[in-house]
Every structure is written in C-alpha cells, then in structure tokens.
Design a protein around this motif. Structure first.
Motif, PDB file in Angstrom:
ATOM      1  N   ASP A  17       0.930  -1.345  -0.058  1.00 28.20           N
ATOM      2  CA  ASP A  17       0.069   0.064   0.137  1.00 28.20           C
ATOM      3  C   ASP A  17       0.706   1.258   0.072  1.00 28.20           C
ATOM      4  O   ASP A  17       1.101   1.548   1.039  1.00 28.20           O
ATOM      5  N   GLY A  18       1.137   1.750  -1.029  1.00 32.88           N
ATOM      6  CA  GLY A  18       2.029   3.001  -1.259  1.00 32.88           C
ATOM      7  C   GLY A  18       1.067   4.128  -1.537  1.00 32.88           C
ATOM      8  O   GLY A  18      -0.040   4.233  -1.334  1.00 32.88           O
ATOM      9  N   ASP A  19       1.797   5.320  -1.735  1.00 28.21           N
ATOM     10  CA  ASP A  19       1.263   6.648  -1.943  1.00 28.21           C
ATOM     11  C   ASP A  19       0.449   6.614  -3.004  1.00 28.21           C
ATOM     12  O   ASP A  19      -0.519   7.429  -3.136  1.00 28.21           O
ATOM     13  N   ASP A  20       0.802   5.668  -4.056  1.00 27.91           N
ATOM     14  CA  ASP A  20       0.041   5.593  -5.300  1.00 27.91           C
ATOM     15  C   ASP A  20      -1.056   4.626  -5.331  1.00 27.91           C
ATOM     16  O   ASP A  20      -1.445   4.382  -6.653  1.00 27.91           O
ATOM     17  N   GLY A  21      -1.370   4.300  -4.401  1.00 26.20           N
ATOM     18  CA  GLY A  21      -2.387   3.474  -4.378  1.00 26.20           C
ATOM     19  C   GLY A  21      -2.063   1.849  -4.055  1.00 26.20           C
ATOM     20  O   GLY A  21      -2.899   1.022  -4.130  1.00 26.20           O
ATOM     21  N   GLY A  22      -0.735   1.622  -4.097  1.00 29.57           N
ATOM     22  CA  GLY A  22      -0.279   0.175  -3.962  1.00 29.57           C
ATOM     23  C   GLY A  22      -0.055  -0.252  -5.166  1.00 29.57           C
ATOM     24  O   GLY A  22       0.004   0.283  -6.338  1.00 29.57           O
ATOM     25  N   SER A  23       0.785  -1.494  -4.888  1.00 31.15           N
ATOM     26  CA  SER A  23       1.162  -2.263  -6.061  1.00 31.15           C
ATOM     27  C   SER A  23       1.164  -3.551  -5.879  1.00 31.15           C
ATOM     28  O   SER A  23       1.323  -4.142  -4.566  1.00 31.15           O
ATOM     29  N   ALA A  24       1.164  -4.760  -6.582  1.00 29.23           N
ATOM     30  CA  ALA A  24       1.044  -6.126  -6.507  1.00 29.23           C
ATOM     31  C   ALA A  24       2.514  -6.680  -7.019  1.00 29.23           C
ATOM     32  O   ALA A  24       2.847  -6.369  -8.221  1.00 29.23           O
ATOM     33  N   GLU A  25       3.393  -7.240  -6.048  1.00 30.70           N
ATOM     34  CA  GLU A  25       4.648  -7.762  -6.400  1.00 30.70           C
ATOM     35  C   GLU A  25       4.526  -9.359  -6.387  1.00 30.70           C
ATOM     36  O   GLU A  25       4.255  -9.980  -5.281  1.00 30.70           O
ATOM     37  N   THR A  26       4.573  -9.880  -7.577  1.00 34.30           N
ATOM     38  CA  THR A  26       4.689 -11.242  -7.617  1.00 34.30           C
ATOM     39  C   THR A  26       5.843 -12.011  -6.927  1.00 34.30           C
ATOM     40  O   THR A  26       6.862 -11.603  -7.457  1.00 34.30           O
ATOM     41  N   LEU A  27       5.933 -12.840  -6.161  1.00 34.99           N
ATOM     42  CA  LEU A  27       6.835 -13.323  -5.271  1.00 34.99           C
ATOM     43  C   LEU A  27       7.420 -14.825  -5.937  1.00 34.99           C
ATOM     44  O   LEU A  27       8.471 -15.189  -6.362  1.00 34.99           O
ATOM     45  N   CYS A  28       6.184 -15.543  -6.738  1.00 29.44           N
ATOM     46  CA  CYS A  28       6.386 -16.830  -7.325  1.00 29.44           C
ATOM     47  C   CYS A  28       5.265 -17.260  -8.112  1.00 29.44           C
ATOM     48  O   CYS A  28       4.298 -16.767  -7.403  1.00 29.44           O
ATOM     49  N   TYR A  29       5.468 -18.330  -9.045  1.00 32.60           N
ATOM     50  CA  TYR A  29       4.383 -19.034  -9.580  1.00 32.60           C
ATOM     51  C   TYR A  29       5.054 -20.349  -9.313  1.00 32.60           C
ATOM     52  O   TYR A  29       6.322 -20.664  -9.503  1.00 32.60           O
ATOM     53  N   ALA A  30       4.376 -20.865  -8.283  1.00 29.46           N
ATOM     54  CA  ALA A  30       4.946 -22.390  -7.829  1.00 29.46           C
ATOM     55  C   ALA A  30       3.590 -23.014  -7.593  1.00 29.46           C
ATOM     56  O   ALA A  30       2.392 -22.753  -7.242  1.00 29.46           O
ATOM     57  N   PRO A  31       4.110 -24.672  -7.350  1.00 31.24           N
ATOM     58  CA  PRO A  31       2.947 -25.285  -6.728  1.00 31.24           C
ATOM     59  C   PRO A  31       2.655 -24.501  -5.196  1.00 31.24           C
ATOM     60  O   PRO A  31       3.313 -24.255  -4.693  1.00 31.24           O
ATOM     61  N   LEU A  32       1.258 -24.822  -4.905  1.00 32.69           N
ATOM     62  CA  LEU A  32       1.010 -24.405  -3.486  1.00 32.69           C
ATOM     63  C   LEU A  32       1.900 -24.777  -2.497  1.00 32.69           C
ATOM     64  O   LEU A  32       1.923 -23.850  -1.644  1.00 32.69           O
ATOM     65  N   SER A  33       2.126 -25.817  -2.269  1.00 33.70           N
ATOM     66  CA  SER A  33       3.077 -26.327  -1.273  1.00 33.70           C
ATOM     67  C   SER A  33       4.380 -25.476  -1.326  1.00 33.70           C
ATOM     68  O   SER A  33       4.774 -25.128  -0.048  1.00 33.70           O
ATOM     69  N   GLN A  34       5.148 -25.203  -2.175  1.00 32.90           N
ATOM     70  CA  GLN A  34       6.080 -24.495  -2.337  1.00 32.90           C
ATOM     71  C   GLN A  34       5.844 -22.955  -2.044  1.00 32.90           C
ATOM     72  O   GLN A  34       6.547 -22.469  -1.300  1.00 32.90           O
ATOM     73  N   ALA A  35       4.520 -22.395  -2.410  1.00 34.87           N
ATOM     74  CA  ALA A  35       4.216 -20.924  -2.222  1.00 34.87           C
ATOM     75  C   ALA A  35       3.856 -20.790  -0.970  1.00 34.87           C
ATOM     76  O   ALA A  35       4.360 -19.827  -0.351  1.00 34.87           O
ATOM     77  N   LEU A  36       3.528 -21.915  -0.101  1.00 32.94           N
ATOM     78  CA  LEU A  36       3.159 -21.765   1.349  1.00 32.94           C
ATOM     79  C   LEU A  36       4.412 -21.763   2.139  1.00 32.94           C
ATOM     80  O   LEU A  36       4.567 -20.958   3.223  1.00 32.94           O
ATOM     81  N   GLN A  37       5.518 -22.606   1.615  1.00 38.90           N
ATOM     82  CA  GLN A  37       6.809 -22.525   2.368  1.00 38.90           C
ATOM     83  C   GLN A  37       7.357 -21.187   2.104  1.00 38.90           C
ATOM     84  O   GLN A  37       8.046 -20.742   3.239  1.00 38.90           O
TER      85      GLN A  37
END
Length: 67
Positions: A17-37
C-alpha cells in the motif's frame, strides 16, 4: 479458497500500500506447497500483505493458514 491440490500452480504475491494506491509484487508462480513454504519464511509484516491466487480464487495468506 476452493479445493486445490498441493501441486496446483498458484501465484504468491505481495500487495503493498503505497502513496500511489499500492502495487502487487509477484513473489513466485509455484506449486501451492512451495508457495506456502515461501510465504511462511517471510517476516510477519510482509505476511500480512501476502495473497495466493489460483485459477479461480484469491485468498489472503493469513486467512488461509488460520482457517
């Protein structure tokens, strides 16, 4: 979140949530189990802004692990 397997590919992203309304930063595209880790390894203040997106749903990381 609709039922999905641990091996389904998801998008883990941080919604800031930035001054410009925020931004979405992708951390990964991965299997659910890996994303949860990866999400669990983030600092608490980052975890509060994490979301997991499947093909048909989006859920806040903290809501997912508390539910």
């Amino acid at each position: 979140m609709r039922t999905t397997s641990d091996e389904s590919t998801v998008r883990l992203y941080y919604l800031g949530d930035g001054d410009d309304g925020g931004s979405a930063e992708t951390l990964c595209y991965a299997p659910l189990s890996q994303a949860l880790q990866m999400a669990a390894a983030q600092p608490e203040e980052v975890q509060a802004g994490l979301f997991i997106a499947t093909d048909n749903d989006v859920v806040a990381y903290l809501d997912l692990i508390e539910g």
